[in-house]
Design a protein around this motif. Structure first.
Motif, PDB file in Angstrom:
ATOM      1  N   GLN A 356       0.781  -1.098   0.175  1.00  0.00           N
ATOM      2  CA  GLN A 356      -0.170  -0.071   0.146  1.00  0.00           C
ATOM      3  C   GLN A 356       0.861   1.315   0.007  1.00  0.00           C
ATOM      4  OE1 GLN A 356      -2.802  -1.686   3.247  1.00  0.00           O
ATOM      5  NE2 GLN A 356      -3.979  -0.510   2.068  1.00  0.00           N
ATOM      6  N   HIS A 359       0.063   4.334  -4.976  1.00  0.00           N
ATOM      7  CA  HIS A 359      -1.395   4.541  -5.372  1.00  0.00           C
ATOM      8  C   HIS A 359      -2.017   3.892  -6.388  1.00  0.00           C
ATOM      9  CE1 HIS A 359      -1.635   8.315  -2.693  1.00  0.00           C
ATOM     10  NE2 HIS A 359      -0.299   8.367  -2.978  1.00  0.00           N
ATOM     11  N   GLU A 398      -3.466   4.358   1.992  1.00  0.00           N
ATOM     12  CA  GLU A 398      -2.272   4.841   1.751  1.00  0.00           C
ATOM     13  C   GLU A 398      -1.295   4.317   2.990  1.00  0.00           C
ATOM     14  OE1 GLU A 398       0.505   8.725   0.310  1.00  0.00           O
ATOM     15  OE2 GLU A 398      -1.705   8.824   0.957  1.00  0.00           O
TER      16      GLU A 398
END
Length: 462
Positions: A356, A359, A398
């Protein structure tokens, strides 16, 4: 930063439908570039005016000196009168606002040779709807590009570009913390830095900032790069220009694996985050770059690695982000190349990265560190660092590596130390025993506590 992102989003949304969605980064990116350089130019003029007033010059002489480039910061972008934001906004009520913007782009390129061919000149009638374009100008005009707590003004602009590209032009950016990791490991104190898949120029800007900081702020670094997408190539040139970086991104955009824009370059540092999982790439079996074996047509991972090696000077080092499949793929041709790179003692370190971070994909990734001339006590060894459970979630989707994480990883690399469950310096015998599988988890041993989970829980309960 959020205000800037909101304005960028609204401006792009206002233009959407009037122009092709793939062109939005160039339209909005061009506008925010003009706004940024105009804000910076106005700020520099205010400082110069204050100094001249203090020195006792009369008003007429002050105005004359403000328009004389000899008295300006030579490293800054000079903005001609017809490219300054107040001049542009005063003319948005006309039906020719696009021509006003085009004229501003041409004037800026003419005044700044490093920007020749870098700025978009696509705003005239027959392209974007002029009323919507005027509305986009007004939206961008709401923000002022200045340094904030989140970073210096050029970095704020770079983040705005990255936001644009991520939303409308595909994700061509390297997350800032990943860039910090690569720069922290390679430590490019000086020399030639090259990125063969430079995207919007973020990695090169970070490297140049590091060099300038460690050269007494000389700001005379030159970086090299190549980008396949024309729009992103222009954004990269704009991004590097506002960072004050002298760059050579080739005479035009192009596919590095098909046509190298820097054939004679010997780089001291190569850093890259090429696109993951590229198949059907421009493969030529006779390419002299394939010293360690011809990469398979289905995946370009080992093309990027060998291209990086081909660019390194005799003492050069490289940091290349690839999908984890590059570490342990069972494809015969990939395994042979991986074995050849190991046996040539080119692999200095492998870092398993957390998920993660990127993006555009949830694919697990790793950092290959290659070195042409290892220190004597590192030869015939590879340092494996397992950072797959590090980082902190800053949103639902994120994760970032914070300063503590970066210090731990880069510290382990430079110390070349062993720490059970985190890093291990393995000799070639161990790598051969694992049949050249380079996944760090095979070498570092088990850890008793999942670091990322501990950190995330700490954040919840404190």
């Amino acid at each position: 930063m959020q205000e800037i992102k909101d304005a960028v989003w609204e401006a792009a949304d206002r233009l959407r439908g009037s122009v092709d969605a793939m062109d939005l980064p160039e339209y909005v990116g061009g506008l925010i570039f003009l706004k940024y350089v105009s804000d910076t130019f106005a700020g520099n003029r205010s400082e110069l005016r204050a100094r001249l007033d203090t020195e006792g010059y009369d008003e007429d002489r002050v105005e004359e000196m403000l328009e004389d480039r000899e008295f300006s910061d030579k490293s800054a972008i000079w903005v001609p009168r017809n490219a300054r934001w107040p001049y542009i906004t005063a003319r948005t009520a006309t039906l020719h606002v696009g021509e006003v913007i085009n004229d501003a782009m041409y004037a800026t390129m003419l005044a700044n040779p490093t920007l020749r061919g870098a700025l978009p000149t696509i705003f005239g009638r027959g392209t974007a709807d002029q009323e919507r374009l005027a509305e986009a100008v007004a939206l961008i005009g709401r923000v002022r590009f200045t340094s904030t707590e989140e970073g210096p003004a050029p970095d704020v602009l770079a983040e705005a570009y990255e936001f644009l590209l991520g939303r409308f032009g595909g994700d061509s950016r390297t997350p800032r913390s990943v860039g910090q990791l690569i720069v922290g490991i390679l430590e490019p104190y000086g020399g030639r830095v090259y990125d063969p898949a430079c995207g919007s120029g973020g990695l090169l800007a970070q490297a140049a900032t590091f060099m300038a900081a460690h050269q007494g702020g000389s700001g005379d670094s030159v970086v090299y790069g190549q980008e396949i997408n024309e729009r992103t190539w222009r954004l990269a040139r704009m991004n590097l220009a506002v960072h004050g970086v002298v760059s050579d991104l080739g005479d035009r955009w192009g596919d590095t694996l098909a046509h190298d824009e820097h054939p004679g370059l010997n780089a001291d540092f190569v850093m890259a985050h090429p696109p993951f999982g590229v198949s059907d790439w421009a493969r030529n079996e006779d390419d002299p770059r394939w010293t360690y074996g011809v990469p398979p047509p289905a995946n370009a991972n080992f093309a990027w690695l060998q291209h990086a090696v081909s660019k390194l000077s005799e003492r050069g080092t490289a940091g290349i982000v690839l999908a984890n499949g590059s570490l342990s793929s069972r494809s015969p041709s990939e395994r042979r190349i991986r074995q050849a790179l190991v046996e040539a003692d080119l692999v200095a370190a492998i870092v398993a990265l957390p998920g993660q971070l990127f993006h555009s994909t949830r694919i697990a990734a790793c950092l290959w560190v290659l070195a042409k001339d290892k220190p004597a006590d590192h030869r015939d060894r590879i340092l494996f660092i397992d950072a797959h459970d590090m980082g902190t979630m800053v949103s639902r989707t994120e994760r970032v590596l914070d300063d503590e994480d970066l210090a731990k990883i880069t510290g382990a690399y430079h110390a070349y130390r062993n720490e059970r469950g985190f890093c291990f310096s393995a000799g070639l015998k161990a790598v051969r025993r694992h049949e050249y599988d380079l996944a760090p988890g095979r070498y570092v041993g088990a850890t008793t506590q999942p670091r990322a989970l501990t950190k995330d829980l700490y954040g919840v309960f404190n």
